[in-house]
Write a protein that holds these residues in place. Structure first.
Motif, mmCIF file in Angstrom:
data_model
loop_
_atom_site.group_PDB
_atom_site.id
_atom_site.type_symbol
_atom_site.label_atom_id
_atom_site.label_comp_id
_atom_site.label_asym_id
_atom_site.label_seq_id
_atom_site.Cartn_x
_atom_site.Cartn_y
_atom_site.Cartn_z
ATOM 1 N N SER A 39 -9.784 -16.744 5.265
ATOM 2 C CA SER A 39 -7.960 -17.276 4.875
ATOM 3 C C SER A 39 -8.515 -18.566 4.806
ATOM 4 C CB SER A 39 -7.897 -16.357 6.355
ATOM 5 O OG SER A 39 -7.536 -14.644 6.639
ATOM 6 N N ARG A 40 -7.956 -19.458 5.314
ATOM 7 C CA ARG A 40 -8.989 -20.386 5.272
ATOM 8 C C ARG A 40 -8.907 -20.779 3.274
ATOM 9 N NH1 ARG A 40 -11.073 -24.788 3.699
ATOM 10 N NH2 ARG A 40 -13.594 -23.677 3.132
ATOM 11 N N LEU A 43 -5.841 -19.957 1.608
ATOM 12 C CA LEU A 43 -5.022 -21.109 1.552
ATOM 13 C C LEU A 43 -5.384 -22.047 1.381
ATOM 14 C CD1 LEU A 43 -4.138 -21.027 5.787
ATOM 15 C CD2 LEU A 43 -2.662 -20.515 3.746
ATOM 16 N N GLY A 46 -4.272 -21.374 -2.446
ATOM 17 C CA GLY A 46 -3.431 -21.714 -3.182
ATOM 18 C C GLY A 46 -3.233 -19.606 -3.959
ATOM 19 N N TRP A 48 -4.013 -16.145 -3.497
ATOM 20 C CA TRP A 48 -3.758 -14.683 -2.587
ATOM 21 C C TRP A 48 -3.569 -13.904 -3.102
ATOM 22 C CZ3 TRP A 48 -0.248 -15.327 2.198
ATOM 23 C CH2 TRP A 48 -0.056 -17.050 2.461
ATOM 24 N N TRP A 67 -3.477 -11.750 4.293
ATOM 25 C CA TRP A 67 -2.260 -12.446 4.139
ATOM 26 C C TRP A 67 -2.092 -12.706 5.890
ATOM 27 C CZ3 TRP A 67 0.119 -8.552 0.209
ATOM 28 C CH2 TRP A 67 -0.295 -9.277 -1.421
ATOM 29 N N ASN A 70 -3.594 -15.452 6.655
ATOM 30 C CA ASN A 70 -3.463 -16.427 6.792
ATOM 31 C C ASN A 70 -2.229 -17.537 6.818
ATOM 32 O OD1 ASN A 70 -5.014 -16.330 4.490
ATOM 33 N ND2 ASN A 70 -4.128 -15.895 3.091
ATOM 34 N N LEU A 71 -0.712 -16.550 7.096
ATOM 35 C CA LEU A 71 -0.014 -16.769 7.578
ATOM 36 C C LEU A 71 -0.219 -17.652 9.500
ATOM 37 C CD1 LEU A 71 2.662 -14.318 6.517
ATOM 38 C CD2 LEU A 71 2.357 -16.219 6.018
ATOM 39 N N GLN A 73 -2.871 -18.135 10.526
ATOM 40 C CA GLN A 73 -3.742 -20.379 10.254
ATOM 41 C C GLN A 73 -2.207 -21.992 9.707
ATOM 42 O OE1 GLN A 73 -7.798 -20.281 9.254
ATOM 43 N NE2 GLN A 73 -7.891 -18.334 9.306
ATOM 44 N N TRP A 74 -1.435 -20.956 8.202
ATOM 45 C CA TRP A 74 -0.761 -21.925 8.126
ATOM 46 C C TRP A 74 0.223 -21.926 9.253
ATOM 47 C CZ3 TRP A 74 4.563 -21.464 7.255
ATOM 48 C CH2 TRP A 74 5.376 -21.874 6.529
ATOM 49 N N HIS A 78 -5.595 -25.630 12.830
ATOM 50 C CA HIS A 78 -7.222 -24.884 12.250
ATOM 51 C C HIS A 78 -7.399 -24.802 13.985
ATOM 52 C CE1 HIS A 78 -10.558 -24.743 9.974
ATOM 53 N NE2 HIS A 78 -11.446 -25.736 11.468
#
Length: 552
Positions: A39-40, A43, A46, A48, A67, A70-71, A73-74, A78
């Motif tokens: 996932s890192r 992100l 970019g 996906w 996904w 991803n959200l 971690q966003w 971290h």
């Protein structure tokens, strides 16, 4: 006012059980470090559409589970919390769906609330729901799919049924994009006994195509996108990740047919005494309330399906605990209306289980224990204390709940609280220095940061390094593991070296900068047995070994 206090109490309990411990525990390899890094990288790049792992193509799973991570971690950055929150988010939504479904079947608020509580506190659900894997996500979509089917089955008009089947298809489609085609098979086998009993074949054939349409509509954009970018994805994903993993003789994680029986029993703690009666109620009341038989099919049929498959993991049967929690909640609420030996027995089981675990820690696993190789070392007395206290909480709660059990039986939900809050501090160093590489990586972070090249002989450790340093170009030494497929592409040809090729490669590339390795070795194996060129620096903790070759 009373309702508000109960709501605040449940939220506080959920926070202590599911949210507070997330950041305290180090990430485990290989699963958590793998999903954190995939996932890192999504992100950071970019991209996906195509999953990458250590910069290589990784086709073991589709993308929808990533996904969600991803959200997470966003939003949360971290951190260990961010890595695990996607699982917690998914299992929490599943619990809300469980409560909603229980209310739809029995129209009883207490049953609905306790169904969600039992689901969240069942040992298997809690263990997987706070662990960074994709199974909580597929459980969410399968639970949503079954709720949509129930909506469709109870609708009286054609429009309601059509809407329910379309939503069913959407949920199954998201399940396919999370973990594959099992998201289509599991709902079908789950509802089959109920469809036969209710003679709903006409409805299935009439509205079923709408579910297929919904699944295709939700999956088609990504399916076409990845087919255009990576033409081999669907071939690999179908044949290797489905047929070989589950059916062939060389399937991964092979286990006997009865494998899931002890998993089901242990996973149902701290509500184990309710399990037999809940299953019996599902069968006994099949004519009085068809919903109970529908829930029973949802438990039993996937369990049989996964038991027949060659490859087995405890995480596969996580979706079975959604209907099981509803049946157990109904069983408990019904029994609580009068004195019940079953509810008292449940408290006794929890008391004995907690006490047994305390005895095992003190008599076998502690430094003075009877085990030939105690799990804890002599300097880990605080860890022993934390382990004892964690299970002592379980035993004490069990003892309290067995007195006036018809009133106190819901207190069993508190049994896992000690484990949740203390298990991170109770993990022995022998486990930390083999399964949790984060602390070791931090010890040598400055050396790793200054290194031009980094290698590891273990994919889980390599992904831990990549996630900690936020750099995907970690190379592999001797073993490609689950990255064998990605290593076959041109960009992967030089990403793995064996012991024969490494010395020559090192002579050439150490001129460009320092070369570092983190190896995971057997406990009894010495570095000299690796046949490596003599390093300039060596640092070892347990099974983790750091070696470095300075630039020449």
């Amino acid at each position: 006012m009373k309702s508000a206090k109960y709501t605040l109490g449940l939220l506080l309990f959920f926070t202590l059980l599911y949210l507070v411990p997330l950041n305290w525990r180090a990430l485990w390899q290989p699963d958590e470090t793998r999903y954190a890094e995939i996932s890192r990288e999504m992100l950071a790049s970019g991209d996906w559409v195509v999953p990458h792992f250590l910069g290589l193509r990784y086709f073991e799973k589709p993308v929808a589970g990533y996904w969600i991570n991803n959200l997470s971690q966003w939003l949360f950055g971290h951190s260990n919390f961010a890595v695990r929150f996607g699982s917690v988010f998914s299992v929490s939504l599943s619990a809300l769906l469980v409560a909603w479904l229980a209310y739809q079947i029995w129209r009883d608020k207490r049953t609905a609330v306790m169904a969600a509580v039992i689901f969240l506190t069942s040992l298997l659900v809690y263990g997987i729901g706070t662990y960074a894997v994709l199974d909580p996500m597929i459980t969410l979509w399968l639970t949503a799919a079954m709720c949509c089917f129930w909506i469709a089955s109870q609708a009286t008009g054609a429009a309601g049924k059509a809407g329910g089947y379309l939503l069913l298809g959407f949920a199954c489609g998201m399940g396919v994009m999370t973990k594959g085609f099992l998201a289509l098979a599991v709902p079908v086998v789950s509802v089959l006994p109920w469809v036969i009993q209710q003679r709903r074949w006409k409805e299935i054939f009439l509205f079923g195509p709408l579910a297929i349409l919904g699944a295709v509509a939700i999956t088609l954009p990504w399916a076409l996108a990845i087919a255009r970018r990576e033409p081999d994805f669907w071939n690999y994903f179908f044949w290797v990740e489905h047929i070989q993993r589950f059916a062939e003789q060389d399937a991964q994680h092979k286990a006997p047919f009865w494998f899931y029986l002890p998993v089901l029993i242990a996973g149902a703690l701290p509500w184990l005494a309710l399990l037999p009666g809940a299953l019996w109620r599902g069968w006994r009341d099949r004519q009085v309330n068809p919903g109970t038989f529908w829930l029973l099919g949802w438990v039993v049929m996937p369990l049989l399906f996964f038991s027949i498959a060659k490859g087995k993991l405890p995480t596969y049967i996580l979706p079975c605990f959604a209907p099981l929690a509803i049946l157990m909640a109904r069983q408990a609420v019904t029994l609580a209306s009068e004195y019940s030996r079953t509810l008292r027995l449940n408290g006794t089981i929890n008391m004995l289980f907690g006490a047994l675990c305390v005895v095992v820690v003190l008599a076998a696993l502690s430094p003075w224990g009877l085990a030939r190789r105690p799990l804890y070392a002599t300097h880990e007395l605080f860890k022993v204390f934390c382990a004892v206290l964690a299970f002592l909480v379980w035993a004490v709660v069990g003892a309290i709940s067995r007195v006036r059990s018809e009133q106190r039986w819901p207190l069993a939900a508190l049994c896992p609280l000690g484990v949740a809050l203390l298990i991170g501090a109770a993990i022995p160093n022998s486990v930390v220095t083999s399964k949790q590489p984060q602390a070791f990586i931090e010890d040598v972070r400055s050396e790793l940061t200054d290194s031009r090249y980094i290698f590891s002989n273990n994919v889980g450790v390599a992904s831990g390094i990549a996630w900690a340093l936020q750099r995907p170009n970690i190379n592999l030494y001797e073993r490609g593991g689950e990255l064998k497929y990605g290593l076959n592409y041109p960009e992967g040809k030089e990403r793995m070296l064996d012991s024969l090729a490494f010395p020559g490669w090192l002579n050439t590339h150490r001129q460009e900068g320092a070369v570092s390795m983190i190896l995971l070795l057997p406990r009894t194996e010495d570095l000299a047995q690796q046949s490596l060129p003599t390093p300039d620096r060596v640092y070892r903790q347990g099974r983790f070994v750091f070696i470095q070759y300075l630039p020449q």
